[in-house]
Design a protein around this motif. Structure first.
Motif, PDB file in Angstrom:
ATOM      1  N   ARG A 135       0.865  -1.186   0.000  1.00 43.98           N
ATOM      2  CA  ARG A 135       0.000   0.000   0.000  1.00 43.98           C
ATOM      3  C   ARG A 135       0.900   1.235   0.000  1.00 43.98           C
ATOM      4  O   ARG A 135       1.628   1.466   0.967  1.00 43.98           O
ATOM      5  CB  ARG A 135      -0.901   0.008   1.233  1.00 43.98           C
ATOM      6  CG  ARG A 135      -1.849  -1.182   1.300  1.00 43.98           C
ATOM      7  CD  ARG A 135      -2.477  -1.289   2.692  1.00 43.98           C
ATOM      8  NE  ARG A 135      -3.399  -2.402   2.760  1.00 43.98           N
ATOM      9  CZ  ARG A 135      -4.728  -2.304   2.692  1.00 43.98           C
ATOM     10  NH1 ARG A 135      -5.268  -1.092   2.582  1.00 43.98           N
ATOM     11  NH2 ARG A 135      -5.496  -3.365   2.742  1.00 43.98           N
ATOM     12  N   LEU A 136       0.853   2.003  -1.057  1.00 44.58           N
ATOM     13  CA  LEU A 136       1.768   3.133  -1.175  1.00 44.58           C
ATOM     14  C   LEU A 136       1.475   4.173  -0.099  1.00 44.58           C
ATOM     15  O   LEU A 136       0.328   4.570   0.098  1.00 44.58           O
ATOM     16  CB  LEU A 136       1.672   3.781  -2.549  1.00 44.58           C
ATOM     17  CG  LEU A 136       2.788   4.786  -2.841  1.00 44.58           C
ATOM     18  CD1 LEU A 136       4.127   4.081  -2.984  1.00 44.58           C
ATOM     19  CD2 LEU A 136       2.488   5.604  -4.072  1.00 44.58           C
ATOM     20  N   ARG A 137       2.540   4.621   0.567  1.00 44.11           N
ATOM     21  CA  ARG A 137       2.404   5.642   1.599  1.00 44.11           C
ATOM     22  C   ARG A 137       3.073   6.933   1.125  1.00 44.11           C
ATOM     23  O   ARG A 137       4.238   6.923   0.725  1.00 44.11           O
ATOM     24  CB  ARG A 137       3.027   5.162   2.916  1.00 44.11           C
ATOM     25  CG  ARG A 137       2.255   4.012   3.526  1.00 44.11           C
ATOM     26  CD  ARG A 137       2.787   3.612   4.881  1.00 44.11           C
ATOM     27  NE  ARG A 137       1.931   2.608   5.489  1.00 44.11           N
ATOM     28  CZ  ARG A 137       2.070   2.157   6.738  1.00 44.11           C
ATOM     29  NH1 ARG A 137       3.057   2.634   7.506  1.00 44.11           N
ATOM     30  NH2 ARG A 137       1.255   1.250   7.214  1.00 44.11           N
ATOM     31  N   GLU A 151      -2.178   6.638   3.134  1.00 43.42           N
ATOM     32  CA  GLU A 151      -1.857   5.331   2.569  1.00 43.42           C
ATOM     33  C   GLU A 151      -2.862   5.034   1.452  1.00 43.42           C
ATOM     34  O   GLU A 151      -4.064   5.210   1.634  1.00 43.42           O
ATOM     35  CB  GLU A 151      -1.942   4.260   3.647  1.00 43.42           C
ATOM     36  CG  GLU A 151      -1.568   2.867   3.166  1.00 43.42           C
ATOM     37  CD  GLU A 151      -1.621   1.840   4.282  1.00 43.42           C
ATOM     38  OE1 GLU A 151      -0.553   1.423   4.763  1.00 43.42           O
ATOM     39  OE2 GLU A 151      -2.744   1.468   4.684  1.00 43.42           O
ATOM     40  N   HIS A 172       6.457   1.881   0.335  1.00 41.89           N
ATOM     41  CA  HIS A 172       5.437   0.981   0.879  1.00 41.89           C
ATOM     42  C   HIS A 172       6.080  -0.166   1.655  1.00 41.89           C
ATOM     43  O   HIS A 172       7.261  -0.477   1.493  1.00 41.89           O
ATOM     44  CB  HIS A 172       4.504   0.438  -0.206  1.00 41.89           C
ATOM     45  CG  HIS A 172       5.166  -0.408  -1.253  1.00 41.89           C
ATOM     46  ND1 HIS A 172       5.582  -1.710  -1.026  1.00 41.89           N
ATOM     47  CD2 HIS A 172       5.473  -0.149  -2.556  1.00 41.89           C
ATOM     48  CE1 HIS A 172       6.106  -2.210  -2.139  1.00 41.89           C
ATOM     49  NE2 HIS A 172       6.051  -1.289  -3.073  1.00 41.89           N
TER      50      HIS A 172
END
Length: 220
Positions: A135-137, A151, A172
């Motif tokens: 999950r890209l943060r 996120e 991530h």
């Protein structure tokens, strides 16, 4: 759907209505950015990528629905909304597109995109995405993945676009397995397009023949 503009796959009204977060860097997240009735066909026609890393669009073979999506992303209606929302002139800027199909457990390191990229657009194609990793943060700083602004699960049809400024940190948590994402960048010059295509093409060829390569282990 803005059919009069010839863009059938993108839900441009959703993008128009989505709020922009201006600080600490401008970005916009749009769930359901791909029109619902087009998702299944695009997913079916997504290129069959069996290796990790980024592959230039020109080196891949996708079906007609995927190709139509790539066409729409490069049309003026989409560009005009992005430049208005992020406050940048993209009118005469060239574009690069790479595609991913799999993530390594070593992917996801906190990083900035290179300075030659003006805007990064990510379009995810991964079901509902229940895994904790991948999950890209979007981050306040490079020190920790926990120092996050937001996120973004890589669920199918989700768009993330951000202005590539010197503090646009992202990354991530580890994930290994299928993780499909299209990355589109408006870049500063055609020389950057040539350089990126050459770099990714060499890397893609090395992966196909099994040659050792560090690849691109950053998180998108």
């Amino acid at each position: 759907m803005i059919e009069s503009a010839g863009v059938y796959n993108l839900n441009l009204p959703h993008l128009e209505e989505a709020p922009v977060q201006a600080k600490p860097f401008p970005f916009v997240v749009v769930p359901n950015f791909i029109n619902e009735e087009r998702l299944d066909a695009i997913e079916k026609d997504y290129p069959r990528i069996k290796k990790p890393g980024s592959f230039p669009l020109e080196t891949l073979s996708g079906g007609p629905a995927f190709s139509a999506l790539m066409h729409d992303l490069q049309q003026a209606p989409f560009r005009q909304i992005i430049q208005r929302k992020l406050g940048v002139d993209l009118e005469k800027r060239p574009v690069t597109i790479t595609v991913r199909g799999h993530a390594r457990r070593t992917d996801g390191a906190i990083h900035l995109d290179c300075k030659s990229k003006l805007v990064t657009v990510l379009v995810y194609m991964n079901g509902e995405w229940e895994a904790e990793g991948g999950r890209l943060r979007l981050l306040h700083s490079p020190g920790s993945l926990e120092d996050m602004i937001m996120e973004v699960p890589p669920a199918r049809g989700t768009l993330l676009a951000f202005l590539n400024v010197p503090h646009a940190w992202h990354g991530h948590k580890p994930f290994q397995g299928e993780r499909r994402v299209i990355q589109m960048n408006w870049v500063r010059s055609n020389w950057v397009v040539w350089r990126e295509k050459a770099r990714h093409t060499v890397s893609a060829l090395a992966k196909k023949i099994g040659a050792p390569t560090k690849g691109d282990r950053r998180g998108i």
